[in-house]
Design a protein around this motif. Sequence first.
Motif, mmCIF file in Angstrom:
data_model
loop_
_atom_site.group_PDB
_atom_site.id
_atom_site.type_symbol
_atom_site.label_atom_id
_atom_site.label_comp_id
_atom_site.label_asym_id
_atom_site.label_seq_id
_atom_site.Cartn_x
_atom_site.Cartn_y
_atom_site.Cartn_z
ATOM 1 N N THR A 533 0.371 -16.719 53.655
ATOM 2 C CA THR A 533 0.528 -15.632 54.071
ATOM 3 C C THR A 533 1.481 -14.510 54.591
ATOM 4 O O THR A 533 0.358 -14.928 55.847
ATOM 5 C CB THR A 533 0.198 -14.159 52.697
ATOM 6 O OG1 THR A 533 -0.378 -14.524 51.696
ATOM 7 C CG2 THR A 533 0.912 -12.003 53.279
ATOM 8 N N LEU A 534 1.968 -15.071 55.189
ATOM 9 C CA LEU A 534 2.398 -14.145 56.569
ATOM 10 C C LEU A 534 2.341 -13.067 56.758
ATOM 11 O O LEU A 534 2.162 -11.839 56.020
ATOM 12 C CB LEU A 534 4.230 -14.149 56.722
ATOM 13 C CG LEU A 534 4.567 -15.192 56.292
ATOM 14 C CD1 LEU A 534 6.003 -15.575 56.887
ATOM 15 C CD2 LEU A 534 4.154 -16.656 57.245
ATOM 16 N N ASP A 550 -0.358 -7.396 55.435
ATOM 17 C CA ASP A 550 0.593 -8.379 54.997
ATOM 18 C C ASP A 550 2.382 -8.284 55.155
ATOM 19 O O ASP A 550 2.444 -6.845 54.686
ATOM 20 C CB ASP A 550 0.706 -9.257 53.364
ATOM 21 C CG ASP A 550 -1.116 -10.129 53.812
ATOM 22 O OD1 ASP A 550 -1.248 -10.209 54.312
ATOM 23 O OD2 ASP A 550 -1.304 -9.321 52.415
ATOM 24 N N TYR A 551 2.858 -9.205 55.271
ATOM 25 C CA TYR A 551 4.452 -8.871 54.844
ATOM 26 C C TYR A 551 4.418 -8.243 53.185
ATOM 27 O O TYR A 551 4.646 -9.049 52.639
ATOM 28 C CB TYR A 551 5.169 -9.697 55.280
ATOM 29 C CG TYR A 551 5.527 -9.577 57.395
ATOM 30 C CD1 TYR A 551 6.186 -8.468 57.583
ATOM 31 C CD2 TYR A 551 5.621 -10.774 58.248
ATOM 32 C CE1 TYR A 551 6.033 -8.547 58.897
ATOM 33 C CE2 TYR A 551 5.339 -10.543 59.431
ATOM 34 C CZ TYR A 551 6.499 -9.590 59.768
ATOM 35 O OH TYR A 551 6.536 -9.524 61.002
ATOM 36 N N LEU A 556 9.483 -10.521 53.408
ATOM 37 C CA LEU A 556 9.908 -12.135 53.329
ATOM 38 C C LEU A 556 11.197 -12.614 52.998
ATOM 39 O O LEU A 556 11.298 -13.646 53.196
ATOM 40 C CB LEU A 556 8.587 -12.451 51.958
ATOM 41 C CG LEU A 556 7.233 -12.366 52.655
ATOM 42 C CD1 LEU A 556 6.183 -12.633 51.648
ATOM 43 C CD2 LEU A 556 6.206 -13.288 53.911
#
Length: 592
Positions: A533-534, A550-551, A556
């Motif tokens: 997770t980016l 988290d984005y 995303l």
Amino acid sequence: MEKSRQQWSNPVQFLLACVSYAVSLGNVWRFPYLCQMYGGGSFLVPYVIMLFVEGMPLMYLELAVGQRMRQGSLGTWRTVSPYLGGVGVASMVVTFFISMYYNVINAWGFWYLFHSFQDPLPWSVCPLNGNHTGYEEECEKASSTQYFWYRKTLNISPSIQESGAMQWEPALCLILAWLTVYLCVLRGTESTGKVFYVTASLPSCVLLIYLVKGLMLHGAINGLLYMFTPKIEQLANPKAWINAATQVIFSLGLGFGGLIAFASYNDPSNNCQKHAIIVSLINGFTSIFASIVTFAIYGFKATFNYENCLNRVILLLTNSFDLEDGSVTASNLEQVKDYLASAHPSTYKEVLPHLKNCSLESELDTAVQGTGLAFIVYTEAIKNMEVSQLWSVLFFFMLLLLGMGSMLGNTTAIVTPLTDSKVISRYLPKEVISGLVCLSNCAIGLLFTMEAGSYWFDIFNDYAATLSVLLIVLVETIAVCYVYGLRRFDRDLQAMTGIALNWYWKAMWACVTPLLIIGLFIFYLSDYILTGTLQYQAWDATQGRLVTKDYPPQALAVIGLLVASSTMCMPLVALGTFLRHRFRRGGSAPVA
């Protein structure tokens, strides 16, 4: 076309254009960070090696192919092979993405430059709260420089999902930045050539002034010792080599189409090999030079903070234990603390939570890059200098020149293929094309001046170019060596410049550089896949610090579109060319 095509007034203009385009903000705020992360002076070893096996060969290739084809990136690669038109399209798309957000940095530069004339500097002290009984709580929890950046400049929202309103002051600065770019590119090489005399030379002068000032600052030697003390073990770290290779590609501006566009305005007999070597060496030297300046400033800032920390601890101990003034010094602080802990254990236990652990090494270890270095770390150091307004004006003037030099190259990379197009140039003069490019970029760039704009800025900065540019420069190298033909290209260069390719250039282009880029591409692709997770850094005003989040799905999706929209240009254009020729010519396909 060659007779009517604009040319640089002289080779020096072209050289300065390449220097101004290559020597950018990354030399000032990215390279010093990499030195700090990967072993100080030992990072110079992989950097110099990558400059010679990757940077210099690719620089020469782009200049040579642009000078040979006498067109922008789109026309150049379409001339090499009809199937390679997508390389030029990909370069234009990536450069358009870069231009959308890059000029926002110049807008912030204007904002800080205008505020640099105030006394005291607005980021040097925390503002009073609404009822004037104390300072703003957010500023007290963070710092005055962080508060000015995150609250006064960005007015940042708590997360990327809360877009907020557009900030009109940064928006006006962005319009000013794009107006400046447009006026500079208005007349093509006739106007940009003169501007590059300023954007290529003055930043070096400002850096030199800062070097002299930096070396005179108290504690500068601590920063320089930190930089030049090599950590040899980092040479065995693969990430040091990977980051060195990536830094070389992006600092030279390879794969964006700007160098090809600049070279297309050259006289065909120009010695582009010499210019490629000179620009590469100047870029490398400037990176090291800027690092020396940065670490001198780092040393001053770290020493200032360290000594302030010691003074606060000494004052706390003196007041808490009613000690005689001057009895506690930096040299005997630890002994005094040990004595007080044993002689007055209960009182010392109450004071202990308020005693900070002061460390010069930890201050120097704080690694910051990008906007954090320019708008927080540097401003933190500048506010503590004598005549701080002067040094602030000089610093942000230098940032603007560096940023504008890169923006002129980016804009030229977009405008040149459009003006080369007979369809577009038949209906629109160059001034209108340039205006439309600047206007569209400015309109989209206004999104970055919203409260969540800096989060989207980070997304574009992190994901708009890395994989795409690596793929572009890889295809460029393969196209010249194995599609157009290395021997054929060698003959063309000899006919143009009278200089044949030696073994070094042939070996780099045909084998070493492509293999190196393939390795980099695989690393970054696997890194994106394995990261999971980016995440991003969001500003928490209640804590006065950055927190990791988290984005969300929509972010995303944008990241995926940024990567795919440029990388997919190459196969899609190649497929479209194949199908078009197949249907038009009854099954035959063009030959490169």
